[in-house]
Motif scaffolding. Structure first.
Motif, mmCIF file in Angstrom:
data_model
loop_
_atom_site.group_PDB
_atom_site.id
_atom_site.type_symbol
_atom_site.label_atom_id
_atom_site.label_comp_id
_atom_site.label_asym_id
_atom_site.label_seq_id
_atom_site.Cartn_x
_atom_site.Cartn_y
_atom_site.Cartn_z
ATOM 1 N N ASP A 157 0.593 2.109 -5.113
ATOM 2 C CA ASP A 157 0.688 2.102 -3.743
ATOM 3 C C ASP A 157 1.011 1.037 -2.536
ATOM 4 O O ASP A 157 0.859 1.502 -1.425
ATOM 5 C CB ASP A 157 0.123 3.576 -3.178
ATOM 6 C CG ASP A 157 -1.300 3.065 -3.269
ATOM 7 O OD1 ASP A 157 -2.047 2.109 -3.767
ATOM 8 O OD2 ASP A 157 -2.156 3.810 -2.491
ATOM 9 N N ARG A 160 9.656 -0.211 -6.721
ATOM 10 C CA ARG A 160 9.435 1.014 -6.742
ATOM 11 C C ARG A 160 10.606 1.840 -6.140
ATOM 12 O O ARG A 160 11.493 1.257 -5.312
ATOM 13 C CB ARG A 160 8.334 0.977 -5.704
ATOM 14 C CG ARG A 160 6.966 0.366 -5.923
ATOM 15 C CD ARG A 160 6.383 1.334 -7.159
ATOM 16 N NE ARG A 160 4.935 0.695 -7.449
ATOM 17 C CZ ARG A 160 4.881 -0.315 -8.363
ATOM 18 N NH1 ARG A 160 5.616 -0.885 -9.096
ATOM 19 N NH2 ARG A 160 3.482 -0.803 -8.832
ATOM 20 N N HIS A 220 12.866 3.743 -3.816
ATOM 21 C CA HIS A 220 12.870 3.860 -2.245
ATOM 22 C C HIS A 220 12.918 5.334 -1.954
ATOM 23 O O HIS A 220 13.524 6.027 -2.164
ATOM 24 C CB HIS A 220 14.272 3.262 -1.798
ATOM 25 C CG HIS A 220 14.232 3.151 -0.396
ATOM 26 N ND1 HIS A 220 14.749 4.046 0.451
ATOM 27 C CD2 HIS A 220 13.597 2.353 0.579
ATOM 28 C CE1 HIS A 220 14.673 3.889 1.821
ATOM 29 N NE2 HIS A 220 14.107 2.638 1.812
ATOM 30 N N TRP A 253 7.799 5.012 2.497
ATOM 31 C CA TRP A 253 7.190 3.604 2.365
ATOM 32 C C TRP A 253 7.069 3.061 3.597
ATOM 33 O O TRP A 253 8.215 3.260 4.561
ATOM 34 C CB TRP A 253 8.134 2.896 1.154
ATOM 35 C CG TRP A 253 8.136 3.071 0.012
ATOM 36 C CD1 TRP A 253 8.888 3.872 -1.043
ATOM 37 C CD2 TRP A 253 6.847 2.779 -0.996
ATOM 38 N NE1 TRP A 253 8.506 3.956 -2.234
ATOM 39 C CE2 TRP A 253 7.323 3.347 -2.209
ATOM 40 C CE3 TRP A 253 5.656 2.318 -0.947
ATOM 41 C CZ2 TRP A 253 6.159 3.274 -3.202
ATOM 42 C CZ3 TRP A 253 4.732 1.957 -1.954
ATOM 43 C CH2 TRP A 253 5.169 2.579 -3.181
ATOM 44 N N THR A 269 12.185 -0.738 5.803
ATOM 45 C CA THR A 269 11.998 -0.801 4.349
ATOM 46 C C THR A 269 13.691 -0.303 4.364
ATOM 47 O O THR A 269 14.289 0.457 4.918
ATOM 48 C CB THR A 269 11.356 -0.024 3.606
ATOM 49 O OG1 THR A 269 11.361 1.115 3.844
ATOM 50 C CG2 THR A 269 9.874 -0.549 3.563
ATOM 51 N N VAL A 280 12.916 -0.532 -3.280
ATOM 52 C CA VAL A 280 12.306 -0.492 -1.868
ATOM 53 C C VAL A 280 12.594 -2.107 -1.635
ATOM 54 O O VAL A 280 12.198 -3.077 -2.392
ATOM 55 C CB VAL A 280 10.588 -0.502 -1.892
ATOM 56 C CG1 VAL A 280 10.198 -0.737 -0.638
ATOM 57 C CG2 VAL A 280 10.425 1.110 -2.295
ATOM 58 N N TRP A 332 2.283 2.739 0.586
ATOM 59 C CA TRP A 332 2.720 4.208 0.941
ATOM 60 C C TRP A 332 1.318 4.918 1.771
ATOM 61 O O TRP A 332 0.186 4.801 1.223
ATOM 62 C CB TRP A 332 2.801 4.928 -0.443
ATOM 63 C CG TRP A 332 3.056 6.526 -0.645
ATOM 64 C CD1 TRP A 332 2.209 7.392 -0.020
ATOM 65 C CD2 TRP A 332 4.513 7.040 -0.839
ATOM 66 N NE1 TRP A 332 2.843 8.639 -0.680
ATOM 67 C CE2 TRP A 332 4.279 8.199 -0.548
ATOM 68 C CE3 TRP A 332 5.423 6.162 -0.977
ATOM 69 C CZ2 TRP A 332 5.340 9.083 -0.785
ATOM 70 C CZ3 TRP A 332 6.710 7.082 -1.264
ATOM 71 C CH2 TRP A 332 6.671 8.463 -0.967
#
Length: 91
Positions: free
Chosen positions: A8, A26, A28, A32, A43, A51, A66
């Motif tokens: 995270d 990761r 998206h 995020w 992002t 991401v 996160w």
């Protein structure tokens, strides 16, 4: 240079002569969050599902994370819902 990577959280130092997009492997999602040199930044969707963080040229510390609040809130709501269901079944 990767300073820290966890499921995270990502913290990296970036040094580039041109601007670009840092891509992290990761999925998206809108939850995020990212910072560049401690300032919030957006992002973006990268390579169809990853991401991405637009990073200007130069030396920067980039963090992608996160937030814990949605996860903790969801867990608390799930526990409360289960407790309510258990209460209804005892009646």
């Amino acid at each position: 240079e990767v300073l820290r990577e966890a499921p995270d959280h990502l913290a990296v130092n970036v040094n580039s002569s041109v601007s670009g997009i840092l891509i992290w492997s990761r999925t998206h999602l809108s939850a995020w969050r990212a910072t560049i040199d401690g300032r919030q930044t957006a992002t973006v969707l990268a390579d169809g599902h990853l991401v991405g963080v637009p990073v200007p040229a130069g030396e920067h510390r980039v963090e992608v994370y996160w937030p814990r609040l949605p996860v903790v809130s969801g867990a608390l709501l799930a526990v409360l819902a289960l407790a309510f269901v258990a209460y209804l079944q005892r009646r």
